[in-house]
Design an enzyme around this catalytic site. Sequence first.
Site, short mmCIF file in Angstrom:
data_model
loop_
_atom_site.label_atom_id
_atom_site.label_comp_id
_atom_site.label_asym_id
_atom_site.label_seq_id
_atom_site.Cartn_x
_atom_site.Cartn_y
_atom_site.Cartn_z
N HIS A 116 3.15 -3.78 6.81
CA HIS A 116 2.09 -2.79 6.61
C HIS A 116 2.17 -1.75 7.72
O HIS A 116 2.87 -1.94 8.73
CB HIS A 116 0.72 -3.46 6.64
CG HIS A 116 0.44 -4.36 5.47
ND1 HIS A 116 -0.56 -4.12 4.56
CD2 HIS A 116 1.03 -5.52 5.07
CE1 HIS A 116 -0.58 -5.08 3.65
NE2 HIS A 116 0.38 -5.95 3.95
N HIS B 46 0.86 -1.18 0.00
CA HIS B 46 0.00 0.00 0.00
C HIS B 46 0.90 1.23 0.00
O HIS B 46 1.73 1.40 0.90
CB HIS B 46 -0.93 0.01 1.21
CG HIS B 46 -1.94 -1.10 1.17
ND1 HIS B 46 -2.32 -1.83 2.29
CD2 HIS B 46 -2.65 -1.62 0.14
CE1 HIS B 46 -3.21 -2.72 1.95
NE2 HIS B 46 -3.43 -2.62 0.64
N GLU C 100 1.61 3.39 3.10
CA GLU C 100 2.10 2.74 4.31
C GLU C 100 3.61 2.58 4.15
O GLU C 100 4.08 1.69 3.42
CB GLU C 100 1.40 1.40 4.51
CG GLU C 100 -0.11 1.55 4.66
CD GLU C 100 -0.86 0.23 4.77
OE1 GLU C 100 -0.18 -0.82 4.99
OE2 GLU C 100 -2.09 0.23 4.62
N GLU D 205 1.99 -5.53 10.88
CA GLU D 205 1.69 -4.09 10.91
C GLU D 205 2.59 -3.47 11.98
O GLU D 205 2.51 -3.82 13.15
CB GLU D 205 0.22 -3.86 11.24
CG GLU D 205 -0.75 -4.51 10.26
CD GLU D 205 -1.47 -3.48 9.39
OE1 GLU D 205 -1.13 -2.27 9.50
OE2 GLU D 205 -2.36 -3.88 8.62
#
Length: 523
Positions: A195, A91, A94, A284
Amino acid sequence: MVDRIRIEEQCRKRFQLGKKVYTVPIHKYHTHTKLKEEINTLTTEFSEIAVQYNIGKSVSGRDLICLKITEDATKDRQMLKPQVKYISNIHGDEVVGRELLIALARALCEQYGQDSAITNLLQTVEIHLLPSMNPDGYVLKTRNNANDKDLNRGFPDWGHLGTEHSLRLDDREPEVAAVMNWISSNNFLLSLSFHDGWTMIIFPWDDSPGCTTTDNAVCSEDNAFYTLAQTYSCNHKFMHTGHCPCHSEALPIGNYREEELEVVEGGMQDYNYMFSNCMELTVEVSCDKKPAGKTLTYHWENNYQSMLSVLQSADGGVKGLVVDEVGVPLAGAKVRISGVDKEIVATERGEYWRLLVPGTYVITARSESQYGLLESEPTTVIISHNMGDGAIVIHLVARMKLPGRFLVSGYQAGDKKAVQLEGENVVRDIFIGYEIVLTDLVKNEARVQATMNICYIVFTVEVVLNSKAVVAYFKERWGDERIMRPACSIDQKKLHRRLNSFLEETFCEDKLLSSRWTVRVED
């Protein structure tokens, strides 16, 4: 849940926080141009251990740049050396993970030959880093790529099982197709996808027929995945606490499927697990997708030991070669491990790997072609090492499975059911000591003769032959020391003729079991 609690306790005891963090200047974000310059610098300064390559281009034509870091990076991969990949920036907005991978590359290169743990890591593992999978999104400061597509919703999923790789590539975004081809052309054992936007670790399944809003869809390797997740967590500055300093909510570690967490359809994580041998976890690392550049050192210090520990975990479990009885590698052989639903596919060189938690496993391998089936004997393996403490090497020798197919027939007085039961007993007596894989009733006809009910019954029977007995027969008759899988149709026909001779002499000649039962080889 009991296993997860035990794994968490073991990881907490095993990993000690407070290890020294290697210092890498990381105070601002790299532009795409600066990213390329940094990778060029590393491959120039550390050319023996760092090689860059491109796996494709983005929608706007930007290179998807990878860095391979390992000892003897310019040479062919050493046999049984596992491959691990780290990917970030799927993404575009990110970006913390992107900077972590750039810094990790420098840390590995600079410490090789200076730090024994890093040196050993590069000697035992081949590391591949893709810092930016979505360089267009990074430049545009958007989640999606330049076609406004979410790359982490663009991979094949359950509906594509059983399809060819070339068909799965149809209508994919170029970045997705590039990663799919990258996965299929390598033999990655383990992967992390970084992420931002939350702090958590998840692993398969993100999406499966078993997923609901309240229930987990747990794969058969949940313990191995959870061990890897806890390896990352217990080496992290705060993940091991179960909470993030920036909010009060619990920090998820696992494959949680609760109402507030979305089901990810077409995700890269599940694609890796479903369509390759690779176990991928999603990490993440920052609740803020793009925190201030001055905080990057903080994130580096939080994650450095975690990233290293997962890389080191690749040297664990079991690995080996699948070969035939003269040592020829069996490319594409299928390896099965008890308790693991997934088949592992051997490489072109016959290699296989699997990360396993301590325990006892039974491993088998099979290689099937139009010319026959090779299977290894079940091998019991006791894994006593933790991941990262070295893999047990188990080579699997697959030999020809020699089938024999017969027709067993007879005339018997009595009703159909009684005659069928008697016939099944006769079959077991004929082939006592052999593995009977099929007993199929193909005919059971009754007729009255001189007031008696006479049944004519026929069974098709398939057995697995005793390979030692067959080899002994072949050696006596034709001087063959072993029986190999045919390489062509001519050899296959010759083997078929010789096997039929063995079957006739062993099971059929002078084998009139009674005046009413006979056995013959099925053509």
